[in-house]
Design a protein around this motif. Structure first.
Motif, mmCIF file in Angstrom:
data_model
loop_
_atom_site.group_PDB
_atom_site.id
_atom_site.type_symbol
_atom_site.label_atom_id
_atom_site.label_comp_id
_atom_site.label_asym_id
_atom_site.label_seq_id
_atom_site.Cartn_x
_atom_site.Cartn_y
_atom_site.Cartn_z
ATOM 1 N N ASP A 179 0.830 -1.214 0.000
ATOM 2 C CA ASP A 179 0.000 0.000 0.000
ATOM 3 C C ASP A 179 0.861 1.259 0.000
ATOM 4 O O ASP A 179 0.571 2.222 -0.705
ATOM 5 N N GLU A 196 0.755 3.981 -2.989
ATOM 6 C CA GLU A 196 0.386 5.371 -2.686
ATOM 7 C C GLU A 196 1.479 6.347 -3.131
ATOM 8 O O GLU A 196 1.196 7.362 -3.772
ATOM 9 N N GLU A 198 1.674 9.334 -6.142
ATOM 10 C CA GLU A 198 1.975 10.727 -5.809
ATOM 11 C C GLU A 198 3.177 11.267 -6.588
ATOM 12 O O GLU A 198 3.190 12.422 -6.996
#
Length: 145
Positions: free
Chosen positions: A94, A98, A102
């Motif tokens: 995760d 993530e 970004e």
């Protein structure tokens, strides 16, 4: 350098956890892992995943620097299949996903993010190490505290 301290703390944690697997040690020597421990371990795994994402972005898939730390964390903290191992792997993945979303280019912002992850990881690794080395058992200079 902050990364070196983080690595030293993580290594200390890994070594301490590794000694718990030795048959000569009674099971009662280690404190029970509570919710704070599990939260911190998952947070550390997520940070390692995020740092790994930045490294891969900036240096290519061959750079497995942070992933090797994750492998060590799993080796010592969750060597057997189960909930803890699954949670740590999910947190790492995760964190990787993530951060990959970004940061699309390797720039100063991405490099600074990796440094932030390392600083935060250092804090968490310190807390995890206290699970194995409670304050009254740590050495300070030549004295025990």
């Amino acid at each position: 350098m902050k990364k070196k301290r983080f690595h030293a703390l993580l290594l200390s944690l890994a070594l301490a956890a590794g000694t718990s697997a030795l048959p000569a040690l009674p099971q009662g020597n280690l404190p029970v892992r509570g919710p704070d421990y599990f939260r911190d371990a998952a947070d550390l795994a997520a940070l390692l995943g995020g740092a790994h994402a930045v490294r891969v972005l900036c240096n290519g898939n061959e750079d497995q620097y942070w992933r090797r730390y994750m492998a060590d964390l799993l080796k010592y903290e969750a060597p057997e299949p189960g909930n803890l191992r699954s949670s740590l792997v999910s947190a790492f993945n995760d964190g990787y996903t993530e951060v990959s979303r970004e940061f699309r280019v390797c720039d100063g912002r991405a490099v600074e993010a990796e440094s932030r992850f390392a600083r935060r990881g250092e804090e968490i690794a310190g807390r995890l190490a206290t699970h194995y080395f409670p304050k009254n058992e740590r050495r300070s200079g030549g004295r025990f505290e």
